[in-house]
Design a protein around this motif. Structure first.
Motif, PDB file in Angstrom:
ATOM      1  N   PHE A   1      -6.862  -1.612  14.074  1.00 61.17           N
ATOM      2  CA  PHE A   1      -7.916  -2.595  13.809  1.00 61.17           C
ATOM      3  C   PHE A   1      -9.271  -1.989  13.452  1.00 61.17           C
ATOM      4  O   PHE A   1     -10.179  -2.709  13.022  1.00 61.17           O
ATOM      5  N   SER A   2      -9.434  -0.678  13.645  1.00 52.59           N
ATOM      6  CA  SER A   2     -10.772  -0.083  13.530  1.00 52.59           C
ATOM      7  C   SER A   2     -11.422  -0.316  12.172  1.00 52.59           C
ATOM      8  O   SER A   2     -12.604  -0.669  12.102  1.00 52.59           O
ATOM      9  N   ALA A   3     -10.682  -0.060  11.090  1.00 56.56           N
ATOM     10  CA  ALA A   3     -11.281  -0.170   9.753  1.00 56.56           C
ATOM     11  C   ALA A   3     -11.768  -1.596   9.536  1.00 56.56           C
ATOM     12  O   ALA A   3     -12.931  -1.818   9.152  1.00 56.56           O
TER      13      ALA A   3
ATOM     14  N   PHE B   1     -11.175  11.310  11.674  1.00 59.71           N
ATOM     15  CA  PHE B   1     -10.040  11.726  12.519  1.00 59.71           C
ATOM     16  C   PHE B   1     -10.274  11.237  13.948  1.00 59.71           C
ATOM     17  O   PHE B   1     -11.420  11.086  14.375  1.00 59.71           O
ATOM     18  N   SER B   2      -9.178  11.045  14.667  1.00 58.68           N
ATOM     19  CA  SER B   2      -9.276  10.619  16.069  1.00 58.68           C
ATOM     20  C   SER B   2      -8.714  11.692  16.988  1.00 58.68           C
ATOM     21  O   SER B   2      -7.683  12.308  16.683  1.00 58.68           O
ATOM     22  N   PHE B   3      -9.388  11.871  18.130  1.00 60.15           N
ATOM     23  CA  PHE B   3      -8.884  12.779  19.166  1.00 60.15           C
ATOM     24  C   PHE B   3      -8.579  12.017  20.451  1.00 60.15           C
ATOM     25  O   PHE B   3      -8.702  12.550  21.559  1.00 60.15           O
TER      26      PHE B   3
ATOM     27  N   GLU C   1     -11.286   7.819   4.225  1.00 59.61           N
ATOM     28  CA  GLU C   1      -9.873   7.929   4.624  1.00 59.61           C
ATOM     29  C   GLU C   1      -9.764   7.824   6.143  1.00 59.61           C
ATOM     30  O   GLU C   1     -10.399   8.602   6.853  1.00 59.61           O
ATOM     31  N   ASP C   2      -8.951   6.894   6.604  1.00 59.51           N
ATOM     32  CA  ASP C   2      -8.642   6.817   8.035  1.00 59.51           C
ATOM     33  C   ASP C   2      -7.485   7.785   8.272  1.00 59.51           C
ATOM     34  O   ASP C   2      -6.315   7.461   8.042  1.00 59.51           O
ATOM     35  N   ALA C   3      -7.853   8.980   8.727  1.00 60.74           N
ATOM     36  CA  ALA C   3      -6.863  10.050   8.908  1.00 60.74           C
ATOM     37  C   ALA C   3      -6.552  10.269  10.388  1.00 60.74           C
ATOM     38  O   ALA C   3      -6.104  11.345  10.788  1.00 60.74           O
ATOM     39  N   ALA C   4      -6.775   9.216  11.192  1.00 59.02           N
ATOM     40  CA  ALA C   4      -6.604   9.335  12.648  1.00 59.02           C
ATOM     41  C   ALA C   4      -5.229   9.869  13.031  1.00 59.02           C
ATOM     42  O   ALA C   4      -5.094  10.593  14.013  1.00 59.02           O
ATOM     43  N   LEU C   5      -4.222   9.509  12.239  1.00 55.14           N
ATOM     44  CA  LEU C   5      -2.840   9.822  12.629  1.00 55.14           C
ATOM     45  C   LEU C   5      -2.289  11.069  11.959  1.00 55.14           C
ATOM     46  O   LEU C   5      -1.145  11.437  12.222  1.00 55.14           O
TER      47      LEU C   5
ATOM     48  N   SER D   1       2.973  -0.342  16.486  1.00 51.47           N
ATOM     49  CA  SER D   1       1.932   0.220  15.618  1.00 51.47           C
ATOM     50  C   SER D   1       2.208  -0.243  14.174  1.00 51.47           C
ATOM     51  O   SER D   1       3.000   0.383  13.500  1.00 51.47           O
ATOM     52  N   TYR D   2       1.630  -1.245  13.667  1.00 53.76           N
ATOM     53  CA  TYR D   2       0.600  -2.060  14.273  1.00 53.76           C
ATOM     54  C   TYR D   2       0.847  -3.519  13.921  1.00 53.76           C
ATOM     55  O   TYR D   2       1.617  -3.823  13.019  1.00 53.76           O
ATOM     56  N   GLU D   3       0.070  -4.412  14.527  1.00 51.51           N
ATOM     57  CA  GLU D   3       0.040  -5.799  14.098  1.00 51.51           C
ATOM     58  C   GLU D   3      -0.597  -5.857  12.702  1.00 51.51           C
ATOM     59  O   GLU D   3      -1.199  -4.889  12.258  1.00 51.51           O
TER      60      GLU D   3
ATOM     61  N   ASN E   1      -3.492  10.060  22.370  1.00 50.28           N
ATOM     62  CA  ASN E   1      -2.203   9.911  21.667  1.00 50.28           C
ATOM     63  C   ASN E   1      -2.165  10.650  20.336  1.00 50.28           C
ATOM     64  O   ASN E   1      -1.135  10.626  19.664  1.00 50.28           O
ATOM     65  N   LYS E   2      -3.248  11.274  19.932  1.00 54.05           N
ATOM     66  CA  LYS E   2      -3.298  11.841  18.591  1.00 54.05           C
ATOM     67  C   LYS E   2      -2.794  13.291  18.567  1.00 54.05           C
ATOM     68  O   LYS E   2      -2.374  13.820  19.581  1.00 54.05           O
ATOM     69  N   ASN E   3      -2.862  13.920  17.391  1.00 54.67           N
ATOM     70  CA  ASN E   3      -2.260  15.260  17.247  1.00 54.67           C
ATOM     71  C   ASN E   3      -2.958  16.298  18.112  1.00 54.67           C
ATOM     72  O   ASN E   3      -2.356  17.292  18.513  1.00 54.67           O
TER      73      ASN E   3
ATOM     74  N   THR F   1     -17.871  10.144  19.182  1.00 47.54           N
ATOM     75  CA  THR F   1     -17.134   9.749  20.380  1.00 47.54           C
ATOM     76  C   THR F   1     -15.791   9.086  20.082  1.00 47.54           C
ATOM     77  O   THR F   1     -14.980   8.904  20.989  1.00 47.54           O
ATOM     78  N   SER F   2     -15.526   8.711  18.858  1.00 44.28           N
ATOM     79  CA  SER F   2     -14.228   8.127  18.496  1.00 44.28           C
ATOM     80  C   SER F   2     -14.106   8.080  16.976  1.00 44.28           C
ATOM     81  O   SER F   2     -15.120   8.195  16.260  1.00 44.28           O
ATOM     82  N   ALA F   3     -12.892   7.864  16.508  1.00 41.59           N
ATOM     83  CA  ALA F   3     -12.702   7.655  15.073  1.00 41.59           C
ATOM     84  C   ALA F   3     -13.330   6.336  14.649  1.00 41.59           C
ATOM     85  O   ALA F   3     -13.857   6.207  13.540  1.00 41.59           O
ATOM     86  N   THR F   4     -13.275   5.363  15.544  1.00 39.27           N
ATOM     87  CA  THR F   4     -13.873   4.060  15.225  1.00 39.27           C
ATOM     88  C   THR F   4     -15.378   4.223  15.008  1.00 39.27           C
ATOM     89  O   THR F   4     -15.934   3.681  14.047  1.00 39.27           O
ATOM     90  N   GLY F   5     -16.015   4.989  15.889  1.00 38.77           N
ATOM     91  CA  GLY F   5     -17.445   5.280  15.713  1.00 38.77           C
ATOM     92  C   GLY F   5     -17.688   6.040  14.423  1.00 38.77           C
ATOM     93  O   GLY F   5     -18.680   5.804  13.719  1.00 38.77           O
TER      94      GLY F   5
HETATM   95  C1  LIG Z   1      -4.815   4.548  12.342  1.00 39.95           C
HETATM   96  C2  LIG Z   1      -5.884   4.574  13.379  1.00 39.95           C
HETATM   97  N1  LIG Z   1      -7.158   4.544  13.003  1.00 39.95           N
HETATM   98  C3  LIG Z   1      -8.162   4.588  13.887  1.00 39.95           C
HETATM   99  C4  LIG Z   1      -7.915   4.644  15.233  1.00 39.95           C
HETATM  100  C5  LIG Z   1      -9.076   4.626  16.201  1.00 39.95           C
HETATM  101  O1  LIG Z   1      -9.212   5.836  16.854  1.00 39.95           O
HETATM  102  P1  LIG Z   1     -10.253   5.969  18.062  1.00 39.95           P
HETATM  103  O2  LIG Z   1      -9.535   5.469  19.286  1.00 39.95           O
HETATM  104  O3  LIG Z   1     -10.550   7.418  18.150  1.00 39.95           O
HETATM  105  O4  LIG Z   1     -11.419   5.151  17.736  1.00 39.95           O
HETATM  106  C6  LIG Z   1      -6.607   4.668  15.680  1.00 39.95           C
HETATM  107  C7  LIG Z   1      -6.329   4.709  17.124  1.00 39.95           C
HETATM  108  O5  LIG Z   1      -5.238   4.490  17.583  1.00 39.95           O
HETATM  109  C8  LIG Z   1      -5.560   4.641  14.738  1.00 39.95           C
HETATM  110  O6  LIG Z   1      -4.298   4.652  15.118  1.00 39.95           O
END
Ligand SMILES: Cc1ncc(COP(=O)(O)O)c(C=O)c1O
Length: 374
Positions: free
Chosen positions: A86-88, A179-181, A155-159, A317-319, A184-186, A57-61
């Motif tokens: 912040f996800s990682a 990966f994130s969908f 690898e956090d390849a969300a972007l 993007s990002y603090e 805002n993603k690709n 359901t998300s890259a965070t998940g």
């Molecule tokens: C670098 C990075 N990692 C992870 C995420 C988390 O993605 P998701 O919203 O699918 O959990 C984001 C979301 O903006 C992100 O920019």
């Protein structure tokens, strides 16, 4: 010609065909995880060198599941960049491990590998680097380091979906990639994420982890083999992803054109740091620049407000993760990671999405120049 009066900094592009396909799924009576999820997993796997790929359901998940898959928990350490979403950090903390932050490169924002090596202890279990648009860090050196110390890599390849290292797409090599969908993603599935794995055994465990830790027993009842959450994607989301995937190459080509326009039109003002330019095979999810606002009589807020008044949306993007309340609770303080902190202070994300035209970018650059230097 430009796209519209107000340029958002990100915006999904949903085809009429995908909207129709959503209606078809809704009418099919099978709206949660089903054939469309399977289809999208297979289609994505092909883009990741046929490696096993599972949707969540998300890259965070996906990161939460990845950490569980690597058996990381209390007493373990995971090295990650202080400059990331912040996800990682959150998922490392949530699984009971300690986030060990290191700095990043100022321009590529890739995790600083020399600092990674210095941060490795007997408790270190994994490295979680974030990839940024425009350039990947040295993936050969990263994996050599992981091999030397027998560490997992998530690898956090969300972007960077679609970016390549030496001709191979991110996800098609290495250990685990997420990966994130998000819209805002690709490409988008509304919300959603994917995890790319090493083998079918890992994929099967992810299937358990993404659905309550449930395993089916031979007598058709269920067991819970490890406590887990619920991260399964719906077919409604997956069918959007299937349509997005057919447009993916066109989306990336348009993003490339826009990024090139930023590089040619951006005012040459001393002190401003642009993203890395000219690296082959990179995708452009965001265009983030560093601006020393005070040199131009601004704060970031006043700069963003001036752009907003000119019809231009921006983001941050990002603090710096280590300076969040959670980061500080592990003893991190200001001054520890100068590049991450400078990026956090100076970065601004300018509009970059498939709905924009090159002329929009030229106009945005002209407004940036007017606001900063008149
Ligand atoms: C670098 C990075 N990692 C992870 C995420 C988390 O993605 P998701 O919203 O699918 O959990 C984001 C979301 O903006 C992100 O920019």
């Amino acid at each position: 010609m430009t796209s519209s009066a107000y340029r958002k900094f990100a915006q999904p592009q949903l085809s009429e065909a995908s909207i129709q396909a959503v209606a078809d799924v809704l009418r099919s009576n099978w709206i949660t995880t089903g054939p469309k999820v399977n289809e999208l997993e297979q289609a994505l796997s092909q883009t990741f060198g046929n490696r096993p790929t599972r949707l969540l359901t998300s890259a965070t998940g996906a990161m939460e599941v990845a950490l569980a898959l690597c058996n990381i928990g209390a007493g373990d350490e995971v090295i990650t960049s202080a400059q990331s979403f912040f996800s990682a950090m959150n998922m490392i903390v949530k699984c009971g491990a300690k986030p060990v932050f290191v700095d990043c490169d100022l321009v590529t924002r890739a995790i600083a590998l020399d600092q990674v090596e210095a941060a490795i202890t007997p408790r270190t279990k994994a490295i979680m680097p974030t990839h940024f648009p425009g350039a990947l860090g040295d993936m050969d050196a990263l994996y050599a380091l992981a091999k030397k110390y027998q560490l997992r890599v998530i690898e956090d390849a969300a972007l960077v979906q679609g970016s390549k290292w030496q001709g191979k797409p991110v996800g098609a090599f290495g250990d685990i990639a997420t990966f994130s969908f998000h819209p805002n993603k690709n490409m988008t599935t509304i919300e959603g994420g994917a995890i790319v794995l090493n083998d079918e055994a890992e994929a099967q465990r992810v299937e358990v982890l993404r659905f309550h830790g449930i395993a089916k027993l031979p007598d058709q009842t269920r067991d819970v083999v490890e406590a887990s959450g619920k991260f399964n994607m719906s077919d409604v989301s997956a069918v959007i992803g299937l349509h997005q995937l057919t447009q993916f190459d066109d989306f990336m080509a348009q993003r490339q054109v826009l990024a090139e326009h930023y590089f040619t039109s951006f005012p040459a003002i001393p002190g401003i740091v642009l993203p890395p330019q000219g690296q082959p095979d990179q995708t452009w999810n965001m265009f983030c620049v560093l601006i020393p606002y005070e040199n131009f009589g601004h704060t970031r807020n006043s700069f963003r407000a001036a752009l907003h008044d000119a019809g231009i949306g921006t983001g941050v993007s990002y603090e710096a993760c280590h300076l969040t309340t959670v980061g500080k609770s592990f003893g991190y303080t200001e001054g520890m990671f100068p590049n991450a902190e400078r990026i956090a202070r100076e970065t601004v994300t300018l509009p970059l999405h498939v709905g924009l035209m090159a002329a929009d970018v030229d106009e945005i650059c002209a407004v940036v120049k007017r606001v900063l230097v008149g």
